[in-house]
Design an enzyme around this catalytic site. Structure first.
Site, mmCIF file in Angstrom:
data_model
loop_
_atom_site.group_PDB
_atom_site.id
_atom_site.type_symbol
_atom_site.label_atom_id
_atom_site.label_comp_id
_atom_site.label_asym_id
_atom_site.label_seq_id
_atom_site.Cartn_x
_atom_site.Cartn_y
_atom_site.Cartn_z
ATOM 1 N N LYS A 13 0.823 -1.212 0.000
ATOM 2 C CA LYS A 13 0.000 0.000 0.000
ATOM 3 C C LYS A 13 0.859 1.264 0.000
ATOM 4 O O LYS A 13 0.608 2.182 -0.766
ATOM 5 C CB LYS A 13 -0.913 0.043 1.243
ATOM 6 C CG LYS A 13 -1.947 -1.058 1.311
ATOM 7 C CD LYS A 13 -2.890 -0.850 2.493
ATOM 8 C CE LYS A 13 -2.188 -0.898 3.836
ATOM 9 N NZ LYS A 13 -1.698 -2.234 4.224
ATOM 10 N N ARG A 88 -9.542 1.376 9.392
ATOM 11 C CA ARG A 88 -9.282 -0.052 9.595
ATOM 12 C C ARG A 88 -10.325 -0.720 10.468
ATOM 13 O O ARG A 88 -10.227 -1.929 10.708
ATOM 14 C CB ARG A 88 -7.931 -0.251 10.297
ATOM 15 C CG ARG A 88 -6.777 0.053 9.417
ATOM 16 C CD ARG A 88 -5.522 -0.571 10.000
ATOM 17 N NE ARG A 88 -4.399 0.175 9.514
ATOM 18 C CZ ARG A 88 -3.224 -0.332 9.204
ATOM 19 N NH1 ARG A 88 -2.984 -1.602 9.388
ATOM 20 N NH2 ARG A 88 -2.273 0.424 8.748
ATOM 21 N N ARG A 127 11.334 -7.467 4.391
ATOM 22 C CA ARG A 127 11.454 -6.060 4.805
ATOM 23 C C ARG A 127 12.095 -5.981 6.194
ATOM 24 O O ARG A 127 12.830 -5.043 6.491
ATOM 25 C CB ARG A 127 10.074 -5.404 4.811
ATOM 26 C CG ARG A 127 10.130 -3.909 5.104
ATOM 27 C CD ARG A 127 8.807 -3.234 4.857
ATOM 28 N NE ARG A 127 7.847 -3.506 5.920
ATOM 29 C CZ ARG A 127 6.572 -3.092 5.908
ATOM 30 N NH1 ARG A 127 6.119 -2.397 4.886
ATOM 31 N NH2 ARG A 127 5.771 -3.364 6.909
ATOM 32 N N ARG A 133 12.056 -2.667 10.489
ATOM 33 C CA ARG A 133 10.901 -2.085 11.179
ATOM 34 C C ARG A 133 10.560 -2.913 12.408
ATOM 35 O O ARG A 133 10.490 -4.136 12.332
ATOM 36 C CB ARG A 133 9.710 -2.030 10.211
ATOM 37 C CG ARG A 133 9.118 -0.638 10.078
ATOM 38 C CD ARG A 133 8.028 -0.626 9.059
ATOM 39 N NE ARG A 133 6.779 -1.163 9.608
ATOM 40 C CZ ARG A 133 5.609 -1.073 8.996
ATOM 41 N NH1 ARG A 133 5.535 -0.469 7.822
ATOM 42 N NH2 ARG A 133 4.529 -1.576 9.529
ATOM 43 N N ARG A 144 -0.651 -9.188 13.019
ATOM 44 C CA ARG A 144 -1.165 -8.129 12.132
ATOM 45 C C ARG A 144 -2.068 -8.709 11.041
ATOM 46 O O ARG A 144 -3.085 -8.120 10.678
ATOM 47 C CB ARG A 144 -0.003 -7.331 11.525
ATOM 48 C CG ARG A 144 0.567 -6.328 12.542
ATOM 49 C CD ARG A 144 1.995 -5.952 12.242
ATOM 50 N NE ARG A 144 2.180 -5.311 10.966
ATOM 51 C CZ ARG A 144 3.330 -5.345 10.281
ATOM 52 N NH1 ARG A 144 4.371 -6.002 10.760
ATOM 53 N NH2 ARG A 144 3.427 -4.726 9.138
HETATM 54 P P1 ADP Z 1 1.000 -2.387 7.907
HETATM 55 O O1 ADP Z 1 -0.141 -2.092 6.975
HETATM 56 O O2 ADP Z 1 2.142 -3.082 7.219
HETATM 57 O O3 ADP Z 1 0.577 -3.055 9.177
HETATM 58 P P2 ADP Z 1 1.194 0.428 8.687
HETATM 59 O O4 ADP Z 1 2.434 1.245 8.600
HETATM 60 O O5 ADP Z 1 0.046 0.840 7.864
HETATM 61 O O6 ADP Z 1 1.671 -1.042 8.357
HETATM 62 O O7 ADP Z 1 0.706 0.349 10.218
HETATM 63 C C1 ADP Z 1 1.588 -0.026 11.244
HETATM 64 C C2 ADP Z 1 0.839 -0.085 12.580
HETATM 65 O O8 ADP Z 1 0.310 1.236 12.907
HETATM 66 C C3 ADP Z 1 -0.384 -0.999 12.649
HETATM 67 O O9 ADP Z 1 -0.029 -2.344 12.886
HETATM 68 C C4 ADP Z 1 -1.158 -0.352 13.810
HETATM 69 O O10 ADP Z 1 -0.604 -0.688 15.069
HETATM 70 C C5 ADP Z 1 -0.922 1.141 13.595
HETATM 71 N N1 ADP Z 1 -2.004 1.718 12.753
HETATM 72 C C6 ADP Z 1 -1.862 2.215 11.494
HETATM 73 N N2 ADP Z 1 -3.039 2.653 11.016
HETATM 74 C C7 ADP Z 1 -3.971 2.427 11.974
HETATM 75 C C8 ADP Z 1 -5.373 2.631 12.085
HETATM 76 N N3 ADP Z 1 -6.090 3.183 11.080
HETATM 77 N N4 ADP Z 1 -5.994 2.273 13.232
HETATM 78 C C9 ADP Z 1 -5.313 1.736 14.244
HETATM 79 N N5 ADP Z 1 -3.986 1.492 14.206
HETATM 80 C C10 ADP Z 1 -3.303 1.816 13.091
#
Ligand code: ADP
Length: 200
Positions: A13, A88, A127, A133, A144
């Site tokens: 994404k 989400r 990654r 990360r 996740r």
């Molecule tokens: P990925 O999609 O690979 O999990 P992101 O960088 O989008 O990575 O998100 C990393 C983390 O940030 C998530 O696992 C969550 O803990 C937090 N996070 C991101 N976006 C949201 C959201 N909309 N609501 C709640 N937590 C979020």
């Protein structure tokens, strides 16, 4: 152009979001990036965000909705925006609906990047080696994927029923995927020039 990009962790994404945003001249707003920037601070909130992210769970809807609403209120979002990683949860969908209703600016399209679980887990493990990360370890990756399947994947049906959903195969080289993405967005909203689009 106002759009969401959705898909499981590891679907690519963030990578596609940057290309789309550049193309349409709109900001790419990633809640993951915002939380990563936030979590380094020495405050109780930062510590809370750090712990949640490291466990693979979701930050609370209250905090998440607030930071997104504040971000969307900035003037660079007037011409459009791409949200990556938000909404989400059902509560986040409802808040986003309310925020956009109030602005009078509905979404044009919701892009869903498809990728099967084995492929995305393999990507995230890779990654982990290259970017390091904190949430890219095997256990957190599993959590996740599970949290995504449970809380976020069902939201695709919401946008499908609103006839906003466009699905694109997220497997393959970055260029191949982005070509598919632009083709799909073109046919969904018409034209690549980023001009305002009216959906029927
Ligand atoms: P990925 O999609 O690979 O999990 P992101 O960088 O989008 O990575 O998100 C990393 C983390 O940030 C998530 O696992 C969550 O803990 C937090 N996070 C991101 N976006 C949201 C959201 N909309 N609501 C709640 N937590 C979020």
């Amino acid at each position: 152009m106002r759009l969401l990009i959705m898909g499981p962790p590891g679907a690519g994404k963030g990578t596609q979001a940057k290309l789309i945003a550049e193309h349409y001249g709109i900001p790419a707003i990633s809640t993951g990036d915002m939380f990563r920037a936030m979590k380094t601070a020495d405050t109780p909130l930062a510590q809370q965000v750090r712990e949640i992210m490291n466990s693979g769970g979701y930050v609370s809807d209250e905090i998440t909705n607030q930071i997104v609403a504040e971000r969307l209120a900035q003037s660079d979002c007037d011409a459009g925006f791409l949200l990556d990683g938000y909404p989400r949860t059902t509560a986040q969908v409802n808040t986003l609906d309310a925020v956009l209703d109030k602005r009078g600016t509905p979404l044009d399209v919701v892009l869903s990047l498809l990728a099967d679980e084995d492929a995305v887990v393999a990507r995230l493990l890779k990654r982990a080696e290259t970017e390091g990360r904190a949430d890219d370890n095997e256990e957190t990756i599993r959590v996740r994927q599970h949290v995504y399947a449970e809380q976020t994947a069902p939201l695709l049906d919401v946008y499908r029923s609103r006839e906003l959903l466009v699905e694109v195969d997220g497997l393959g080289e970055i260029d191949e995927v982005s070509e598919r993405v632009f083709t799909a967005l073109d046919s969904a909203v018409g034209g690549r020039d980023g001009s305002p689009v009216t959906r029927n």
